[in-house]
Design a protein around this motif. Structure first.
Motif, short mmCIF file in Angstrom:
data_model
loop_
_atom_site.label_atom_id
_atom_site.label_comp_id
_atom_site.label_asym_id
_atom_site.label_seq_id
_atom_site.Cartn_x
_atom_site.Cartn_y
_atom_site.Cartn_z
N GLY A 44 5.87 3.83 -5.72
CA GLY A 44 6.68 4.52 -4.71
C GLY A 44 5.85 5.07 -3.56
O GLY A 44 6.20 4.91 -2.40
N THR A 45 4.74 5.73 -3.87
CA THR A 45 3.94 6.35 -2.80
C THR A 45 3.18 5.31 -1.99
O THR A 45 2.85 5.57 -0.84
CB THR A 45 2.94 7.38 -3.37
OG1 THR A 45 2.05 6.73 -4.28
CG2 THR A 45 3.64 8.53 -4.04
N LEU A 46 2.91 4.16 -2.57
CA LEU A 46 2.18 3.12 -1.84
C LEU A 46 3.10 2.21 -1.02
O LEU A 46 2.62 1.33 -0.30
CB LEU A 46 1.35 2.26 -2.81
CG LEU A 46 0.17 2.98 -3.46
CD1 LEU A 46 -0.45 2.12 -4.54
CD2 LEU A 46 -0.86 3.36 -2.42
N ALA A 47 4.41 2.44 -1.09
CA ALA A 47 5.36 1.56 -0.41
C ALA A 47 5.26 1.63 1.11
O ALA A 47 5.43 0.62 1.79
CB ALA A 47 6.79 1.89 -0.85
N SER A 48 5.00 2.81 1.67
CA SER A 48 4.89 2.96 3.12
C SER A 48 4.12 4.24 3.43
O SER A 48 3.91 5.07 2.54
CB SER A 48 6.28 3.04 3.76
OG SER A 48 6.93 4.25 3.41
N ASP A 49 3.76 4.40 4.69
CA ASP A 49 3.06 5.62 5.09
C ASP A 49 3.94 6.86 4.93
O ASP A 49 3.47 7.91 4.51
CB ASP A 49 2.56 5.51 6.53
CG ASP A 49 1.43 4.51 6.67
OD1 ASP A 49 0.76 4.20 5.66
OD2 ASP A 49 1.20 4.03 7.80
N GLY A 50 5.22 6.72 5.25
CA GLY A 50 6.15 7.84 5.09
C GLY A 50 6.33 8.22 3.63
O GLY A 50 6.39 9.40 3.28
N ALA A 51 6.42 7.22 2.76
CA ALA A 51 6.55 7.48 1.33
C ALA A 51 5.28 8.14 0.79
O ALA A 51 5.35 9.03 -0.06
CB ALA A 51 6.82 6.17 0.58
N TRP A 52 4.13 7.73 1.31
CA TRP A 52 2.85 8.33 0.92
C TRP A 52 2.85 9.83 1.23
O TRP A 52 2.52 10.64 0.38
CB TRP A 52 1.73 7.59 1.65
CG TRP A 52 0.35 8.12 1.46
CD1 TRP A 52 -0.34 8.93 2.32
CD2 TRP A 52 -0.54 7.87 0.37
NE1 TRP A 52 -1.59 9.19 1.82
CE2 TRP A 52 -1.74 8.55 0.63
CE3 TRP A 52 -0.42 7.13 -0.81
CZ2 TRP A 52 -2.82 8.53 -0.24
CZ3 TRP A 52 -1.51 7.10 -1.67
CH2 TRP A 52 -2.69 7.79 -1.38
N ARG A 53 3.25 10.18 2.46
CA ARG A 53 3.25 11.58 2.86
C ARG A 53 4.30 12.39 2.10
O ARG A 53 4.01 13.49 1.63
CB ARG A 53 3.45 11.70 4.36
CG ARG A 53 2.21 11.34 5.16
CD ARG A 53 2.34 11.65 6.63
NE ARG A 53 3.49 10.99 7.26
CZ ARG A 53 3.48 9.73 7.70
NH1 ARG A 53 2.40 9.01 7.60
NH2 ARG A 53 4.55 9.22 8.24
N SER A 54 5.51 11.87 1.98
CA SER A 54 6.56 12.64 1.30
C SER A 54 6.28 12.78 -0.19
O SER A 54 6.55 13.83 -0.79
CB SER A 54 7.94 12.03 1.53
OG SER A 54 8.05 10.77 0.91
N GLY A 55 5.70 11.76 -0.80
CA GLY A 55 5.33 11.86 -2.21
C GLY A 55 4.27 12.92 -2.44
O GLY A 55 4.37 13.72 -3.37
N ALA A 115 10.09 11.33 -5.28
CA ALA A 115 10.31 11.75 -3.90
C ALA A 115 10.05 10.61 -2.94
O ALA A 115 10.78 10.39 -1.96
CB ALA A 115 9.44 12.96 -3.55
N ALA A 116 8.99 9.84 -3.20
CA ALA A 116 8.66 8.72 -2.32
C ALA A 116 9.74 7.64 -2.36
O ALA A 116 10.02 6.99 -1.37
CB ALA A 116 7.32 8.12 -2.75
N ARG A 117 10.38 7.48 -3.48
CA ARG A 117 11.45 6.49 -3.62
C ARG A 117 12.79 7.03 -3.09
O ARG A 117 13.78 6.31 -3.09
CB ARG A 117 11.60 6.07 -5.08
CG ARG A 117 10.41 5.30 -5.59
CD ARG A 117 10.57 5.02 -7.09
NE ARG A 117 9.41 4.39 -7.64
CZ ARG A 117 9.27 3.07 -7.79
NH1 ARG A 117 10.22 2.26 -7.39
NH2 ARG A 117 8.18 2.59 -8.32
#
Length: 122
Positions: A44-55, A115-117
């Motif tokens: 989930g956190t590696l899916a995108s830059d936004g997911a990385w930050r929110s995770g 959270a990232a998902r």
């Protein structure tokens, strides 16, 4: 128990206790780019830059708690190693603190992935 053992173990745990919340905070603030080496690395956190930050933002309080537990274990190992030298108490402080810190860190990683998902409301 040799004093150098208490000092080495205490230093490692204190370092981990300080580094863990620092890395998570940098990733949450966007100052640590998405990567496969450090940070909460889940699908989930590696899916995108936004997911990385929110995770990482979701994992931040968990990382702080885990870091505090590890740092306390490090301090306890130094105190027990210097004061009593009791191997049993030393092992209990080190293993107990590190294990509890690791459990809290894994709980934070689960929260970060959710959270990232987008499964968790922030």
């Amino acid at each position: 128990m040799p004093m150098w053992t208490a000092v080495l173990v205490g230093a490692v745990l204190l370092g981990a206790g300080g580094l863990t919340p620092y890395v998570v905070a940098r990733a949450a603030n966007g100052r640590l780019a998405r990567n496969r080496w450090v940070g909460v690395r889940t699908p989930g956190t590696l899916a995108s830059d936004g997911a990385w930050r929110s995770g990482h933002a979701a994992a931040r309080p968990w990382a702080l708690a885990a870091g505090a537990l590890m740092a306390l274990a490090g301090l306890a190992s130094l105190v027990i190693g210097a004061a009593s030298g009791s191997p049993g108490m030393f092992a209990l402080a080190v293993v107990g603190g590190a294990a509890l810190g690791s459990v809290v860190l894994v709980a934070g990683a689960v929260r970060a992935d959710a959270a990232a998902r987008g499964d968790v409301k922030r």
